[in-house]
Design an enzyme around this catalytic site. Structure first.
Site, short mmCIF file in Angstrom:
data_model
loop_
_atom_site.label_atom_id
_atom_site.label_comp_id
_atom_site.label_asym_id
_atom_site.label_seq_id
_atom_site.Cartn_x
_atom_site.Cartn_y
_atom_site.Cartn_z
CG PHE A 111 -3.04 53.75 78.47
CD1 PHE A 111 -2.08 54.48 79.16
CD2 PHE A 111 -2.96 53.71 77.09
CE1 PHE A 111 -1.08 55.16 78.49
CE2 PHE A 111 -1.97 54.38 76.41
CZ PHE A 111 -1.02 55.11 77.11
CE LYS A 112 -2.21 57.38 75.63
NZ LYS A 112 -2.13 58.09 74.38
CG ASP A 113 -10.55 56.93 79.70
OD1 ASP A 113 -10.73 58.07 79.28
OD2 ASP A 113 -11.02 55.92 79.16
CG LEU A 116 -5.85 62.48 79.76
CD1 LEU A 116 -5.90 62.05 78.31
CD2 LEU A 116 -5.61 63.98 79.86
CB THR A 146 -3.87 61.56 74.19
OG1 THR A 146 -2.90 60.76 74.87
CG2 THR A 146 -3.87 62.95 74.82
#
Length: 495
Positions: A111-113, A116, A146
């Site tokens: 989900f960090k994509d 980011l 992350t």
């Protein structure tokens, strides 16, 4: 309507959105929070007809008020493109009595994509807006996801360098290999002989070191962050909760204005805080269900009102949540304290000096929308197996924490409100834990044999993010003690 961001620890320190993104962290270790959260004044029926990029613009333009429409649309269009393996960006699927919001279709399958992918665009745009001529050094601690998402986002972006620290023995083999094989010429990765909290504390210490900041300035560098302490991470995360809600409207599952519950597996509290901020903007949320693993510091906080990190740190099958210092909780504490920077600062000082703090009864009343619970690693395995046996759908270990906690919530409350569960990673990132939960006989297999077994089990093709690291050479092999982090960064920068 324009507004400023303010430090949670000093009411006199303010910044525009672009300045807050550039700085990452406020002075004295504070976090930037919006002075106000504006209403999302587009009807949900209209939003339901928009795609992800259009909704991203509607949400983010109200929060990042010093970005022009042209600047913000360029950032959004650059971020949410073919890097994602589905045009939907964040599909919503119905399983186990809830709506699973799949946030893992980006370049690094976590989900960090979602944030980011856009942060490098926001950051470089912010640098131009503020006439920054220094090289921006992204300094980041990661509990697993992350790190790679930030590395992928910032790799070879002109005017930036990125240094990532991760707990050497505290991430999954796939997570580690994703990071240490990163080829970007401006990237650096180091494992530390400690846990995530040690890495995060070391990064925050460097951010708040004024002498170090002056030295970097002399050498032509300035720090910024890709962690969720940066509001440039948090604001894009608000988008997918609004998007998921509007998908339910579009499908006829709910009517505009109906309330939903949101379940989020969380360690650092950023992902669930984004849902809370979206609700402050107008998203109709009944309950925020905060799902913890065995490191249940947040569950204990919501149960007792006391935050206490003085406990054993447990390595679990959901390593991205193996965290005892939940940085983003500070933003919620500030808000439930009536935006009182002095009160918040006092509590954070207590956390720093004693490892704990306790909120007032009045502040506890302001947490009425939050429910906390936790799942053990055994319960996670059982949940993965149960959901797979129901309909062949495979959860990763973190999403399984959320599903298990949602089951407990329903048992406790008998609440039937339609519920969105944030699915934070592809099961391929945690192949060993996932596959052996479904078929324990496979535990003796190698990591990439388990990846292939997962393809057979899930009927979902091995993601490119995993395929490309099978034979990729190790590029980064630095391991350091937590006290050596500053020296390691200076060596990376050649200063």
């Amino acid at each position: 309507m324009s507004f400023l961001y303010r430090s949670t620890r000093n009411e006199n320190e303010t910044a525009t959105a672009s300045e807050a993104i550039l700085k990452g962290l406020a002075e004295e270790g504070g976090l930037f929070v919006p002075d106000e959260i504006p209403e999302l004044d587009v009807p949900f029926e209209e939003l339901a007809e928009m795609d992800y990029k259009e909704i991203a613009f509607e949400v983010m333009s109200r929060m990042l008020t010093d970005f022009t429409e042209e600047e913000l649309r360029a950032c959004i269009n650059g971020a949410y493109d073919e890097k994602f393996d589905t045009e939907l960006i964040a599909p919503v699927k119905y399983h186990h009595g809830a709506y699973i919001l799949e946030l893992f279709h980006g370049k690094t399958i976590a989900f960090k994509d979602m944030a980011l992918s856009i942060l490098p665009y926001l950051l470089t745009t912010a640098a131009k807006k503020n006439n920054i001529d220094k090289e921006i050094v992204i300094l980041t601690a990661t509990s697993g996801d992350t790190g790679k998402a930030a590395l992928a986002g910032f790799a070879d972006v002109p005017g930036t360098k990125i240094a990532v620290f991760y707990p050497k023995n505290g991430v999954s083999p796939i997570q580690e290999k994703q990071m240490v094989t990163e080829k970007g010429k401006n990237t650096f990765v180091a494992g530390i002989t400690g846990n995530f909290d040690d890495a995060q504390t070391g990064v925050k210490k460097m951010f708040s070191d004024k002498a170090l900041a002056e030295y970097l300035d002399e050498k032509g560098f300035q720090f910024s962050s890709a962690n969720s302490i940066n509001i440039g991470r948090l604001v894009p995360q608000m988008v997918y909760y609004v998007y998921a809600y509007t998908r339910l409207i579009a499908a006829g599952t709910i009517a505009a204005g109906d309330k939903i519950n949101v379940v989020v597996p969380t360690g650092n509290f950023g992902n669930i805080l984004a849902a809370y901020y979206a609700s402050q903007m107008g998203l109709p949320v009944n309950k925020f269900i905060c799902a913890s693993n065995d490191n249940k510091v947040l569950y204990d906080f919501f149960t007792t009102g006391e935050y206490d990190r003085n406990r054993e740190f447990i390595l679990t099958s959901s390593p991205s949540m193996d965290i005892l210092i939940s940085s983003n909780l500070e933003r919620l504490i500030y808000r439930i304290a009536g935006n009182d920077a002095e009160k918040n600062s006092e509590l954070m000082k207590s956390l720093n000096e004693t490892g704990k703090y306790e909120i007032t009864d009045e502040m506890k009343k302001n947490l009425y929308q939050f429910y906390g619970n936790f799942a053990t690693s055994d319960e996670v395995s059982s949940t993965i197996r149960t959901v797979y046996e129901e309909d062949g759908y495979v959860l990763d270990t973190h999403t399984a924490v959320a599903v298990n906690v949602y089951d407990k919530y329903k048992a406790d409350t008998e609440d039937t409100t339609p519920t969105i569960i944030a699915s934070t990673a592809s099961p391929y990132k945690f192949a060993r834990s996932v596959v052996t939960a479904i078929d324990p006989k496979l535990d003796s297999e190698g990591d990439f044999d388990l990846v292939d077994a997962l393809e057979d089990i899930s009927k979902v093709k091995v993601p490119q993010a995993v395929e490309e690291i099978r034979t990729a050479p190790i590029v980064h092999d630095t391991v350091c003690d937590k006290d050596e982090m500053e020296a390691v960064v200076k060596r990376f920068l050649g200063i």
